[in-house]
Structure formats: structure tokens, C-alpha cells
Design an enzyme around this catalytic site. Sequence first.
Site, PDB file in Angstrom:
ATOM      1  N   GLU A 188       8.843   4.089  -6.692  1.00 21.36           N
ATOM      2  CA  GLU A 188       7.790   2.829  -6.866  1.00 21.36           C
ATOM      3  C   GLU A 188       7.089   2.007  -7.356  1.00 21.36           C
ATOM      4  OE1 GLU A 188       5.849   3.579  -2.407  1.00 21.36           O
ATOM      5  OE2 GLU A 188       4.771   4.139  -3.959  1.00 21.36           O
ATOM      6  N   HIS A 220      24.669  -4.001   5.533  1.00 18.88           N
ATOM      7  CA  HIS A 220      22.844  -4.525   5.531  1.00 18.88           C
ATOM      8  C   HIS A 220      22.236  -3.503   6.563  1.00 18.88           C
ATOM      9  CE1 HIS A 220      26.226  -8.562   6.172  1.00 18.88           C
ATOM     10  NE2 HIS A 220      27.474  -7.903   6.268  1.00 18.88           N
ATOM     11  N   LYS A 255       0.667  14.143   2.517  1.00 18.36           N
ATOM     12  CA  LYS A 255       1.659  12.707   2.210  1.00 18.36           C
ATOM     13  C   LYS A 255       2.178  13.423   0.918  1.00 18.36           C
ATOM     14  CE  LYS A 255       2.087   9.118   3.125  1.00 18.36           C
ATOM     15  NZ  LYS A 255       2.310   6.912   3.253  1.00 18.36           N
TER      16      LYS A 255
END
Length: 462
Positions: A290, A156, A283
Site C-alpha cells: 500500500e 476488466h 488481521k
Amino acid sequence: MANQNNQILKNTNAQILDEFNASIMFDKELYAQDIKGSIAHSQMLCEQGILTLEEQKSIESGLLQVKNEIESGEFKFSLAYEDIHMAVENRLTEIIGEPGKRLHTARSRNDQVATDFRLYVQDKSVSVKAQLKELVETFVTVAGKYTTTLIPGMTHLQHAQPLNFGYHLLAYANMFKRDFERFESSYERNNYCPLGSAALAGTPHNINRDSTSQKLGFISPTIHAMDTVSDRDFALEILFNISTCMMHISRISEELILWSSYEFQFVRMSDEYATTSSIMPQKKNPDVPELLRGKTGRVYGNLISLLTVMKGLPLAYNKDTQEDKEGVFDSVKTVEISISILNEVIKTMIVNTDKMENACKIGHLSATDLADFLVQKQNMPFRTAYYITKDVVTKANELKKDISELTIDEIRSASSELKDVSEEIVMYLDLRNSMNARNSFGGTSSMQTESQIKYFEEWLSK
Ligand code: ARG
């Protein structure tokens, strides 16, 4: 004037229809298989006395010339010849004349396309398998370096029990090995030759299907002509195999994205595989994983799209089937590039073992070990041990400590049931001991992980 306009409209319509009907823009991908199939067919026709040796020789050298022209970029692909089969046959006849017109004896484009496409799918199954083997090897090699490095195992997405990072990576080695096996078993199942099925019902010519099947590397000819020309199961299988493989690629990508986030910092992807933001100069974005995750969607789309094309088709061949190719080509290209990129990402990722080990000190990962200790050493029923362990977790939270950091006195004071508990318990709560305690077959202990690495090394060496 009105007449002229009508003429223009007609021409445009004709052209739109040609374009709509044709597959040459994409099925030229099958040129090598088409030529290989035609050569085998011509040789068989010659063996059977349907072509003379001279005709066959001329056909074969003509076909090789067409192949050269395609490979050198000289070949003019035109809508006038609808598909790769017509384009090759037409060019062959331009080059060699009369014998070229005899090539299509005893076959139809229906068995021809089924053969070409099956050969393509078989070729790709072999090459993707080789890529998957390399990928498994990468996971196994990297896993070998981290068989004692702790990482929180999760269910989970919550901290559950400590693992070693090598063990975590081997989960993916298992997935990609299963993918390998799926491509292999599909290959075996589909390794039968459609050629000679003709339009749908076979042919009155005295052909020898065993001969063409053998020449093309199949086990034997398919046994039912009508089934064969309408069957695209082999294409669906590779689409499914690719989808499953991409699903695995997508799952490791998702983990890499999480692991490289500021919150985790378990891994850092090599600079080549991360990009900067156009607006936020600080960044480093995980664009590559992705995209791997994102491309999985279109691969699923290709599978669903062909399943949908096939579902309402009456027997035998229908033009709808022409829609089978682009999705397969796209999925094959996508999985090929995805496997090779993932392989490099895994090889070059920088693993932050300190972050992984420190993360294990949050979330009481060894709580189950306390319960297991009480069951094993004090013969306590598991459910009772479970509730006592809960008390210890509460105690640890009060002390703002992880359960693995509690002293024996702190443990003893957590529950009346534990007031005399043996000092040994402290060792059981140690995170590394906890990981190594899971030494059951297939478990996470360093020992089990090492022996699984041996198993993979043997598999890889075959
Ligand atoms: N271009 C067709 C396809 O890809 C080849 C088979 C055409 N056969 C026919 N009878 N129209 O399916």
C-alpha cells in the site's frame, strides 16, 4: 522600546529571508559532485596556465580536506553561505587562504550547479539501473518456478483466459526492463558537460572545456552556454523515469494487495511485509505494497512540480531553478527504497498454487477455445462460433459447471450446431490445454514463457 522592537523585527526578517533564499539545507546532498567538479575545474585552470601548479595542488588538497570534514560530520553548515557551492569555497579559503579565492575564475554558480546536479542525476541513473536489473532477475527467477501454474488472466478485472503465473510475472520483468532502458537512454542523452558555460554566455578566459568534460566522465561539453545554464531537462527526465517506474511498482503492489485479500488468497506476503491492525487482532494488512502504491503519488507530484517551475522561465538562469533539487532527491530516495523493498517482497511471497488453479475453474476461461476450435476445425466464421459458444456457456451455467468441466454429451446438447461435434472438443476446453494452445510468439503457453525466460537470462547476463 519601539526602536528595540523594530530591531528585533529586522533581525527576524533578515533571518527568514536568509532561510528563504538558501538551499544549503538540501543541496549539501551535492557536496561530492561539487568537490569533484571543482577539482576538475582547478586542474583545467592549471593546464591552461591560469593557476600555478602550486595553487592547484593547494586547492585540490584543500577540497579533499573539506570533503573529509563533511563526511566525518565535522563540517559546520550555516545559512551564512547560502548554498553548497559557497559553503565549500568559503571553507576552502579558510583552510588554504589566497589560492582558494582563485578557484571561481572562469565559472559561475550557474554552470557549477548545472554540473553538480547533472553529475548527481547521472550517478543515480547508474545506481537505479543496477537495482532494476536485480529486480528483473527476481521476477524472472520466480517466474521460472511457475510456468505451468494456472492463474486466471483478467480483463476488466473479470476472468478472461487462463495464463500461467510465470507469464503474468514476466509482464513485470518487461516493464522493469523498459525502465532500465529509459534510465540508460536518458543517461546517454544527457552525458554532456555544462562546466565552462559560466553565467550564461561563456567566459573571456582561455579555458578548455573538453578537458573538464573528460575529467568528469562526460562525452563532451554542451554546445550552447545559455541553453545549458537554463536547462533542467535532465532533471525532468529522471523524474519522469522514476514516475514511470513507480507506476509499475504501484501496479504490481495493487495486484499483491488484491491477491493477498481473503477473496483471492493467491499469495501470502511474508510476515515482515504485513502488519497487524491495532484493533482487529485477526488481521494481516498489506501496508508495504500500500505504501509503495501511495508513494507513487508524491513522485508524480515532484515531476509536475518541476515541469511547472520551468514552464514560464525566461532565459537564462533564474533562482526559481533552485526549486529543482528537493523533488529530485525525494524521488530518487523513494524509488531506491521502493525497488529494494519490492524485490524482497517478490522473493519472499508465498504462492498458493491451489487457489490460483481452482480460481481458473470459475468464469469459463476456456470459452474462447471452443470458438477457436469451431473456426479452425469446422471452418466456421468466428462470429457464428462466438454465438454458439455463448449457448454452451448458458448450458454450463444451468448445470452449475465451468465450461471446462462439461462432458461431450452436455456440449452436444447445448446447441443444434454442435450435435455432431467431435469428441476432441473436450480436450480443447481443458484449462491447461487452453493456456498451452496460446503458443503464438509472446503468448502465454508454457513453451513461450520458457523461451521468454531464456531471453531474459541472456539479457541479464550481458
Ligand atoms: N543555489 C543555486 C541553485 O541551486 C545555485 C545557483 C545560484 N546562482 C545564482 N546566480 N544565484 O540554483
